[in-house]
Enzyme design. Structure first.
Site, PDB file in Angstrom:
ATOM      1  N   GLY A  91       0.556  -1.078   0.065  1.00 50.41           N
ATOM      2  CA  GLY A  91       0.018   0.098   0.330  1.00 50.41           C
ATOM      3  C   GLY A  91       1.205   1.202   0.156  1.00 50.41           C
ATOM      4  N   SER A 124       5.549  -5.500  -1.205  1.00 52.05           N
ATOM      5  CA  SER A 124       5.890  -4.141  -1.329  1.00 52.05           C
ATOM      6  C   SER A 124       6.074  -3.626  -0.228  1.00 52.05           C
ATOM      7  CB  SER A 124       4.259  -3.978  -1.463  1.00 52.05           C
ATOM      8  OG  SER A 124       4.470  -2.590  -2.701  1.00 52.05           O
ATOM      9  N   ALA A 125       5.313  -2.243  -0.050  1.00 48.67           N
ATOM     10  CA  ALA A 125       5.732  -1.839   0.998  1.00 48.67           C
ATOM     11  C   ALA A 125       6.239  -2.551   2.265  1.00 48.67           C
ATOM     12  CB  ALA A 125       4.664  -0.902   1.354  1.00 48.67           C
ATOM     13  N   HIS A 161       8.560  -3.138  -6.677  1.00 45.67           N
ATOM     14  CA  HIS A 161       8.188  -2.252  -8.288  1.00 45.67           C
ATOM     15  C   HIS A 161       8.527  -1.987  -9.199  1.00 45.67           C
ATOM     16  CE1 HIS A 161       3.915  -2.502  -6.125  1.00 45.67           C
ATOM     17  NE2 HIS A 161       4.347  -2.013  -4.769  1.00 45.67           N
ATOM     18  N   GLU A 177       8.953  -6.411 -10.533  1.00 54.05           N
ATOM     19  CA  GLU A 177       7.355  -7.471 -10.105  1.00 54.05           C
ATOM     20  C   GLU A 177       7.276  -8.818 -10.082  1.00 54.05           C
ATOM     21  OE1 GLU A 177       4.000  -5.671  -9.786  1.00 54.05           O
ATOM     22  OE2 GLU A 177       5.016  -3.569  -9.495  1.00 54.05           O
TER      23      GLU A 177
END
Ligand SMILES: [Ca+2]
Ligand SMILES: [Ca+2]
Lengths: 226, 226
Positions: A91, A124-125, A161, A177
């Site tokens: 996020g 991700s985050a 990413h 990714e």
């Protein structure tokens, strides 16, 4: 003596429009194994924590694991203390890191992962905050965390990413990714489908295929250590 | 009574590979006019301040203005006090804002622009810091400024280099490359070639052509005011 840390750091939670965590579900299962029964989910990176927990719960239950979301606990620090495994979803990295600080979780997560050796999955985050700092996030600073320093579970930065073409970046690993970094103690291995690009200060970026041994990045004198 | 502020906020310092400030040089000349003799340049957004000042000086001299770079002054606050016009160049927004705080320039720049009415030109990161905060920058947080609050010369956020397609963003103006916002007191006008996209919380983004009157964004009760 090395740390008993065990990390699975995902670049993203889906790939090419596939389902949530679909591209890495075998990796998650073999990483968590059969001993882990329940995973503690940290949904702080998204605004709608209830919805996020539902999505994560559905996926982890389909893989055979129970899931508790930390936002449903009245004592988040205690929830970390009792956790068997931690999963931090993606996020906004600033929102996530601020909430980790606001809830006083930094110290306790470090302790559980680096000393007690419970498995940590980040996406991700959630991968970004596992590193020394969020200085290499691409996210917008929608909130102001008390520091950019993060959990420091590994002594370098990650850019989830990661997209070509080259942008001038130093001392970080760009995870495309679909890529994952698996850390078991002092051994780090690149996994997944797409590979990564390594940025060392003052050197030309280098391209790395899945399977690459990245253990040299885990030493204190590693070339990514600022 | 309104503020005598005069701002020219550029999305970027070049367009389609054109020369430095080439696409907006007429706008700069008509904005600064003939009364201004020297411009104070703030090169903090880039690492190499000497090289940056050379580039800016060459361009402004070709337009008929002298240029002093604040990094060559032994008293930056005094340099702001004496300035006839300020130009803040682009680069990394976090690096720029941190240097503005580190050099105690926030208060003095606000005073010169909002009370004394000297012209302010910002490009990219220099436009970002002119707004209430840098919460809508796309830059990497390579350093940690003491706050995300910025100069507050206008009561809304700008996202320079705004690119389609839509990303979920609220309460900001996305300035495409080549676009400028001209503010004269309580009047704001969109200028340049490409237009802007306006994001209001809870509303569908709207597209605006050069020439659009954006004065309603300057009121205290403007819809972009968080
Ligand atoms: Ca992200
Ligand atoms: Ca920028």
């Amino acid at each position: 003596m090395g740390s008993p840390r065990r990390l699975l750091l995902l670049s993203s939670s889906s790939l090419h429009g596939g389902g949530y965590l679909e591209h890495c579900q075998q990796h998650i299962q073999s990483f968590l194994g059969q001993k882990v029964k329940r995973v503690l989910f940290i949904p702080y990176a998204l605004h709608d924590r209830d919805a996020y927990a539902r999505t994560a719960r559905e996926k982890f239950e389909s893989l055979g694991y129970g899931l508790d979301s930390i936002h449903e606990s009245c004592d988040p620090v205690e929830a970390i203390r009792k956790s068997e495994a931690i999963f931090i979803g993606g996020g906004n990295t600033f929102r996530l890191l601020k909430a980790l600080y606001d809830n006083n979780l930094i110290h306790e997560i470090r302790k559980r992962v680096l000393e007690d050796g419970i498995p940590y999955i980040g996406s991700s985050a959630g991968s970004n905050v596992a590193t020394i700092s969020i200085n290499t996030t691409n996210d917008m600073p929608i909130v102001y965390p008390p520091s950019l320093q993060a959990l420091g579970l590994v002594p370098f930065n990650i850019n989830p990413h990661y997209l070509d073409p080259d942008i001038k970046r130093t001392h970080m690993g760009g995870l495309r990714e679909g890529t994952m970094l698996l850390v078991e103690g002092d051994k780090a291995t690149l996994q997944g489908a797409t590979g990564a690009r390594l940025f060392l200060r003052g050197k030309k970026p280098t391209e790395h295929e899945p399977g690459t041994d990245f253990s040299f990045l885990l030493t204190d004198s590693n070339p990514l250590n600022p």
